[in-house]
Design an enzyme around this catalytic site. Sequence first.
Site, PDB file in Angstrom:
ATOM      1  N   GLU A 192      -5.750   7.158  -0.867  1.00 57.60           N
ATOM      2  CA  GLU A 192      -5.717   5.957  -0.031  1.00 57.60           C
ATOM      3  C   GLU A 192      -6.359   4.776  -0.761  1.00 57.60           C
ATOM      4  O   GLU A 192      -5.819   3.661  -0.748  1.00 57.60           O
ATOM      5  CB  GLU A 192      -6.443   6.217   1.290  1.00 57.60           C
ATOM      6  CG  GLU A 192      -5.686   7.129   2.243  1.00 57.60           C
ATOM      7  CD  GLU A 192      -4.440   6.469   2.800  1.00 57.60           C
ATOM      8  OE1 GLU A 192      -4.374   5.222   2.859  1.00 57.60           O
ATOM      9  OE2 GLU A 192      -3.513   7.208   3.167  1.00 57.60           O
TER      10      GLU A 192
ATOM     11  N   HIS B 281       0.837  -1.208   0.000  1.00 60.30           N
ATOM     12  CA  HIS B 281       0.000   0.000   0.000  1.00 60.30           C
ATOM     13  C   HIS B 281       0.868   1.254   0.000  1.00 60.30           C
ATOM     14  O   HIS B 281       0.639   2.188  -0.784  1.00 60.30           O
ATOM     15  CB  HIS B 281      -0.914  -0.018   1.223  1.00 60.30           C
ATOM     16  CG  HIS B 281      -1.626   1.269   1.478  1.00 60.30           C
ATOM     17  ND1 HIS B 281      -2.905   1.520   1.031  1.00 60.30           N
ATOM     18  CD2 HIS B 281      -1.233   2.392   2.137  1.00 60.30           C
ATOM     19  CE1 HIS B 281      -3.266   2.740   1.393  1.00 60.30           C
ATOM     20  NE2 HIS B 281      -2.278   3.283   2.076  1.00 60.30           N
ATOM     21  N   GLU B 282       1.870   1.293   0.868  1.00 53.88           N
ATOM     22  CA  GLU B 282       2.706   2.492   0.968  1.00 53.88           C
ATOM     23  C   GLU B 282       3.523   2.704  -0.300  1.00 53.88           C
ATOM     24  O   GLU B 282       3.676   3.842  -0.767  1.00 53.88           O
ATOM     25  CB  GLU B 282       3.619   2.388   2.194  1.00 53.88           C
ATOM     26  CG  GLU B 282       2.877   2.321   3.524  1.00 53.88           C
ATOM     27  CD  GLU B 282       1.951   3.503   3.754  1.00 53.88           C
ATOM     28  OE1 GLU B 282       2.238   4.604   3.251  1.00 53.88           O
ATOM     29  OE2 GLU B 282       0.918   3.326   4.426  1.00 53.88           O
TER      30      GLU B 282
ATOM     31  N   HIS C  21       1.545   4.436  -3.005  1.00 53.44           N
ATOM     32  CA  HIS C  21       1.516   5.903  -2.978  1.00 53.44           C
ATOM     33  C   HIS C  21       2.659   6.482  -3.811  1.00 53.44           C
ATOM     34  O   HIS C  21       2.481   7.465  -4.547  1.00 53.44           O
ATOM     35  CB  HIS C  21       1.644   6.412  -1.543  1.00 53.44           C
ATOM     36  CG  HIS C  21       0.390   6.332  -0.731  1.00 53.44           C
ATOM     37  ND1 HIS C  21      -0.792   6.922  -1.116  1.00 53.44           N
ATOM     38  CD2 HIS C  21       0.142   5.742   0.475  1.00 53.44           C
ATOM     39  CE1 HIS C  21      -1.719   6.703  -0.192  1.00 53.44           C
ATOM     40  NE2 HIS C  21      -1.183   5.983   0.774  1.00 53.44           N
TER      41      HIS C  21
END
Length: 260
Positions: free
Chosen positions: A182, A120-121, A124
């Site tokens: 997100e 997920h990070e 970004h």
Amino acid sequence: MLKKTFPALLTACLLSACITSPTGRSQLVFMPDTQIDQMGLQAFDNLKKQKPVSTNSQYNQVASCIAGAITRETGGNWEVVVFEDASPNAFALPGNKIGVHTGMLTLVDNQDQLAAVIGHEIGHVLAKHSNERASQEMAVSSGMGIIQAVSAPQTVLGQTALGMLGVGAQYGILMPYSRVHESEADMIGVDLMAKAGFDPRQSVGLWQKMEQASQGKQPIEFMSTHPSHATRIQDLEKRMPQAMGLFQQAQAQGKQPRCN
């Protein structure tokens, strides 16, 4: 003279600044990636000076193993640092930097849940969310000082700059990623972890644990820039058939990480 010419230059930038994110979303991005990466590198160096770095060999091995498996799918050299911090959090910064809190390592049940966090990070970063926010800020306020501000994190402008990078509110920064960012990072991350051979179904388990850990303290969704845990779980479940296909392909290719 500068006041007259800057709006024209900015308009020219905006007209040529639309790009497409990995999920197909149109983005306004016009700041040079080299500048955004430099901001990320500076922010990460500052964090390493401000926060204690974990010397726990098991934590460092697990975080590096999982991040390494995922970043082999993205390319590039990534630095991974485990910080001594009891809060369950992780982040990735432009310039290929990944930070994981010890609190996140103690929260997750298995390597796949931590892979969901790290994927997920990294999502970004791959989606240029930091550049997008910095570009939007510059377009609105012509805030050229934002680029240099990251070197002075104690100032209001410095905190704003760090917030654009997605370091997070736990460092006193009040600019978390938007709900759109997100949600997009969730989709990119679950695909990344699956491609690396981690079970994407554990991404749902992760957010169930995060919901339990929040103990009902999360603000209702329309008051928050983050999607509610329930919304994230629902969206991930919709994405799961595609992610499972990627996971099965990875398994067939012999990608079976053993980072526990």
